[in-house]
Design an enzyme around this catalytic site. Structure first.
Site, PDB file in Angstrom:
ATOM      1  N   PRO A  69      -8.761  97.895   3.115  1.00  0.00           N
ATOM      2  CA  PRO A  69      -9.413  98.115   4.412  1.00  0.00           C
ATOM      3  C   PRO A  69      -8.812  99.280   5.197  1.00  0.00           C
ATOM      4  O   PRO A  69      -7.585  99.458   5.249  1.00  0.00           O
ATOM      5  CB  PRO A  69      -9.187  96.784   5.141  1.00  0.00           C
ATOM      6  CG  PRO A  69      -9.079  95.776   4.057  1.00  0.00           C
ATOM      7  CD  PRO A  69      -8.360  96.484   2.934  1.00  0.00           C
ATOM      8  N   CYS A  70      -9.707 100.047   5.840  1.00  0.00           N
ATOM      9  CA  CYS A  70      -9.283 101.261   6.544  1.00  0.00           C
ATOM     10  C   CYS A  70      -9.379 101.137   8.056  1.00  0.00           C
ATOM     11  O   CYS A  70      -9.066 102.094   8.773  1.00  0.00           O
ATOM     12  CB  CYS A  70     -10.116 102.453   6.085  1.00  0.00           C
ATOM     13  SG  CYS A  70     -11.855 102.373   6.606  1.00  0.00           S
ATOM     14  N   GLN A  71      -9.815  99.994   8.573  1.00  0.00           N
ATOM     15  CA  GLN A  71     -10.125  99.890   9.999  1.00  0.00           C
ATOM     16  C   GLN A  71      -8.953 100.288  10.897  1.00  0.00           C
ATOM     17  O   GLN A  71      -9.157 100.832  11.986  1.00  0.00           O
ATOM     18  CB  GLN A  71     -10.556  98.458  10.358  1.00  0.00           C
ATOM     19  CG  GLN A  71     -11.953  98.102   9.871  1.00  0.00           C
ATOM     20  CD  GLN A  71     -11.943  97.533   8.462  1.00  0.00           C
ATOM     21  OE1 GLN A  71     -11.054  97.815   7.676  1.00  0.00           O
ATOM     22  NE2 GLN A  71     -12.932  96.714   8.150  1.00  0.00           N
TER      23      GLN A  71
END
Length: 387
Positions: A69-71
């Site tokens: 995940p890159c959030q």
């Protein structure tokens, strides 16, 4: 057989590209229900598990992949860092890689390149140290999907590590030595340009003859497709989701819930496609894994205090390379020619909101762009009155 395990598999961009290179997925892991339904349809012979935190065993494979995940690592996201929110789930990748008897020969990670500079490279230091603790030598490189013939300006950092082989001839052997200057090209005045209509205060995500990187959604996780400006017609449109799939290197219809036999709404497809890895990028890595090139050692400089766009490390030593984001230069068609499916006019409401923000900002715009936006707004309002 060359086999893989895909963690945070999304809709299978990694797996699609790697399978084209000769790899076979033995296990997929994806918690998002809509994405999982796509995986079940597209990879029906591959076991699928849900929660990476509950994964206690994986098959013995050559390659472990994770587009984690890159959030909390994205410039457009929360920027809280590698140890916050969903991005901290990278820890689960290292836990799984350390399972007794299951250490994969290769680990391939993918994320947004902003994490290289965020918090002075804290995320990169954490990831590479953990890889070294597990006995891996690592290499990384920022690549742009446009290098592989897709008119999408999508930059991603790939981190490849091995406990038995040298990752440098895989990621650090191809160099097209190309620097894209199209943003300032005066000859691009009649070329379609992509931008994000949800922005306009501090940036646009501007891309000449391409769309900006497809993304999961806005900061509120609302699906937000980009817009395209056609200078000749002065029109502002939103591309078709089927062309968005093609812009990721996927066949059109890949995420169609009617085809996949799934129950998620069609609008969710923008999130699924925006979260995917570009297929040709994964294919390139897979091909190089099976047929490594010549490591470009002459471009290497030891510099433990800097994170460049490419580099490698082993046992506490770190090196950087002066490589571009273009491992190759496969020419993409003009964006206008690439699009196959009907576009949709950007609505008057969306256009007006964007124009208000843009005019109030201090941004510099392409000649004729704001005039076209104003013209499009006038045309859309007149169209609504007709109905």
């Amino acid at each position: 057989m060359n086999t893989t395990v895909g963690l945070f598999a999304g809709i299978g961009g990694f797996e699609r590209g790697l399978s084209q290179a000769g790899f076979f997925p033995e296990l997929l892991c994806e918690i998002e229900p809509a994405a999982a339904s796509v995986l079940r349809h597209r990879f029906p012979d591959t076991p699928l598990t849900k929660d990476i935190c509950h994964l206690r065993r994986i098959p013995k494979v050559n390659l472990l992949c994770a587009g984690f995940p890159c959030q909390d690592l994205s410039q457009a996201g929360r920027t809280k860092g590698i140890h916050a929110g969903e991005s901290k789930l990278i820890r689960e990748v290292f836990r799984i890689a350390a399972l007794p008897g299951n250490a994969p020969r290769w680990i391939l990670l993918e994320n947004v390149p902003f994490m290289i500079e965020l918090h002075r490279g804290r995320a990169m230091r954490y990831i590479t140290r953990r890889l070294e603790d597990l006995g891996y030598t690592w290499a990384y490189r920022v690549v742009d999907s446009r290098a592989f013939g897709l008119p999408q300006r999508r930059k991603r950092v790939l981190i490849l590590a091995s406990n038995a082989d040298d990752p440098r001839p895989v990621l650090l052997s191809d160099e097209a030595n190309y620097c894209d200057n199209s943003e300032n090209d005066s000859h691009s005045s009649n070329v379609a340009c992509g931008f994000y209509w949800t922005e306009g205060n501090k940036g646009l995500g501007w891309a000449v003859n391409a769309i900006p990187a497809l993304k999961k959604g806005s900061k509120l996780s609302i699906p937000s497709p980009p817009a395209i400006w056609f200078p000749r017609s002065r029109s502002i449109v939103v591309p078709n989701i089927r062309d968005a799939e093609r812009l990721q290197g996927l066949p059109h219809g890949w995420t169609d819930p009617d085809i996949c036999g799934a129950a998620f709404p069609h609008r969710l497809r923008w999130q699924l496609v925006g979260n995917a890895l570009s297929v040709p990028v994964a294919k390139w890595v897979g091909q190089r894994l099976l047929n490594p090139g010549r490591y470009l050692k002459e471009l290497e400089v030891q510099d433990p205090n800097d994170w460049a766009k490419a580099g490698w490390g082993h046992k506490g030593k770190r090196y950087k390379l002066d490589l571009s984001e273009w491992p190759m230069r496969k020419m993409a068609p003009l964006l206008e020619q690439f699009l196959k499916f009907p576009t949709k006019d950007l609505s008057a409401r969306a256009t007006e909101g964007f124009l208000t923000r843009a005019r109030a900002s201090k941004l510099h715009f392409h000649p004729g762009f704001l005039g076209s936006v104003a013209y499009h707004l006038k045309r859309m309002k007149a169209k609504s009155l007709e109905h």
